[in-house]
Design a protein around this motif. Structure first.
Motif, short mmCIF file in Angstrom:
data_model
loop_
_atom_site.label_atom_id
_atom_site.label_comp_id
_atom_site.label_asym_id
_atom_site.label_seq_id
_atom_site.Cartn_x
_atom_site.Cartn_y
_atom_site.Cartn_z
N SER A 192 0.85 -1.19 0.00
CA SER A 192 0.00 0.00 0.00
C SER A 192 0.89 1.24 0.00
O SER A 192 2.10 1.15 0.21
CB SER A 192 -0.89 0.01 1.25
OG SER A 192 -0.07 0.17 2.41
N GLU A 194 1.01 3.56 2.24
CA GLU A 194 1.61 3.70 3.57
C GLU A 194 2.69 2.65 3.78
O GLU A 194 3.76 2.93 4.32
CB GLU A 194 0.53 3.54 4.65
CG GLU A 194 1.09 3.70 6.07
CD GLU A 194 0.05 3.43 7.15
OE1 GLU A 194 0.37 3.68 8.33
OE2 GLU A 194 -1.05 2.94 6.82
N GLY A 195 2.41 1.43 3.33
CA GLY A 195 3.40 0.37 3.49
C GLY A 195 4.68 0.67 2.75
O GLY A 195 5.78 0.45 3.28
N THR A 234 2.29 -0.44 10.50
CA THR A 234 2.22 -1.39 9.36
C THR A 234 3.31 -2.47 9.40
O THR A 234 3.20 -3.45 8.68
CB THR A 234 2.28 -0.71 7.97
OG1 THR A 234 3.63 -0.36 7.66
CG2 THR A 234 1.37 0.50 7.89
N TYR A 267 6.51 -8.44 8.05
CA TYR A 267 5.24 -8.18 7.38
C TYR A 267 5.02 -6.68 7.32
O TYR A 267 5.10 -5.99 8.33
CB TYR A 267 4.08 -8.85 8.11
CG TYR A 267 3.88 -10.29 7.71
CD1 TYR A 267 3.13 -10.62 6.59
CD2 TYR A 267 4.45 -11.32 8.46
CE1 TYR A 267 2.95 -11.94 6.21
CE2 TYR A 267 4.27 -12.65 8.08
CZ TYR A 267 3.52 -12.95 6.96
OH TYR A 267 3.35 -14.25 6.59
N CYS A 268 4.77 -6.20 6.11
CA CYS A 268 4.42 -4.80 5.91
C CYS A 268 2.96 -4.80 5.47
O CYS A 268 2.66 -5.04 4.29
CB CYS A 268 5.33 -4.18 4.86
SG CYS A 268 5.08 -2.42 4.64
N GLY A 269 2.06 -4.60 6.42
CA GLY A 269 0.66 -4.88 6.16
C GLY A 269 0.51 -6.38 5.96
O GLY A 269 0.91 -7.17 6.81
N GLU A 270 0.00 -6.79 4.80
CA GLU A 270 -0.15 -8.21 4.49
C GLU A 270 0.98 -8.74 3.61
O GLU A 270 0.98 -9.92 3.26
CB GLU A 270 -1.49 -8.45 3.76
CG GLU A 270 -2.71 -8.08 4.59
CD GLU A 270 -2.80 -8.90 5.85
OE1 GLU A 270 -2.58 -10.12 5.79
OE2 GLU A 270 -3.05 -8.30 6.93
#
Length: 280
Positions: A192, A194-195, A234, A267-270
């Motif tokens: 994302s 943000e990620g 995140t 993990y950066c988000g998913e």
């Protein structure tokens, strides 16, 4: 650039190259190519007479069906990129070409495949060894180039080559990074906004940890890096281990290894990102 989809087409090409006495390099990929991949191809072309690149998303190395489903597939764009840098041939097989029958082989390469990724992604490395050994059989290269972002994978494949007595030389190449330090990865396209903004903190903190290693134990370095990364929105560390670069076994004191190496998965988000750094 020649494009082949079948084993027969590829075999014919390789036979002709051999008749001319050419040294054949190989770069196996799962596509969604970026500058990291292209750097491998450029080096392979520079050091050999020809370079074959494969694009194949290997189902046997995914232990998460969702990960396989969402893995980016961009064959047309990949073909254009490879042609633009003078790649000799692209091998883009269907699953049936690689696995005409289910591959039930189980490799036994020891501890290098059991720690870190081996622990958190059971079956992953066996799938990697299945596909790479199968590709080696089809391509019959003299050497194969892999990026050091997949640090553990290189150790596993070298162990596999010894087990199956493969003559293919496995050549490791330095990590290619974005300007902000993020290791180039096909998975980066899944981040994302943000990620993507937060992901460079992985390498930033790994780099800082080299300074801490002068005063702190490996365990303390791991704890500090993990705490700092987990505090960033995140980001969530799955594991961070400091190991011997050859055996991949964890060390408790810096003097336990002449080549201590840090390997991390975050993990950066998913999106699951890996990176590594040398402390030597």
């Amino acid at each position: 650039m020649n494009i082949y989809k079948t084993a027969e087409e590829l075999r014919s090409f390789v036979t002709e190259e051999r008749k001319q006495g050419h040294r054949i390099a190989f770069v196996p990929t799962m596509g969604a190519l970026h500058e990291g991949h292209l750097s491998l191809v450029r080096r392979a072309l520079k050091e050999n007479d020809c370079c074959i690149v494969s694009v194949f998303v290997n189902p046997t190395q995914f232990n998460n069906p969702r990960d396989l489903e969402t893995y980016p597939r961009t064959l047309d764009a990949d073909s254009r990129l490879l042609a633009s840098i003078g790649t000799t041939a692209l091998f883009a097989p269907e699953v049936e070409t690689i696995y005409p029958e289910p591959d039930t082989r189980v490799f036994h390469v020891g501890a290098v495949a059991e720690v870190m990724e081996g622990k958190y992604r059971p079956g992953h490395f066996n799938g990697v060894m299945q596909v790479v050994s199968r590709l080696f059989d089809l391509v019959q290269p003299d050497c194969a180039y892999f990026g050091e972002k997949d640090f553990q994978q290189i150790a596993v494949l070298r162990a596999m080559a010894r087990e199956i007595k493969s003559p293919v030389e496995i050549i490791a190449c330095p990590i290619v990074r974005e300007e902000d330090g993020l290791a180039r990865s096909s998975r980066n396209t899944l981040l994302s906004e943000e990620g993507r903004a937060q992901a460079p903190n992985i390498y930033r903190i790994l780099s800082e940890s080299r300074t801490w290693s002068k005063e702190l134990s490996p365990k303390a370095v791991i704890e500090r890096a993990t705490q700092l990364l987990d505090a960033i929105p995140t980001l969530r560390v799955e594991y961070f281990e400091i190991v011997d670069a050859d055996t991949l076994q964890p060390i408790t004191r810096w003097e336990d290894s002449p080549k201590p190496h840090g390997c991390i998965t975050v993990y950066c988000g998913e999106v699951r990102l890996i990176d590594n750094i040398a402390y030597y």
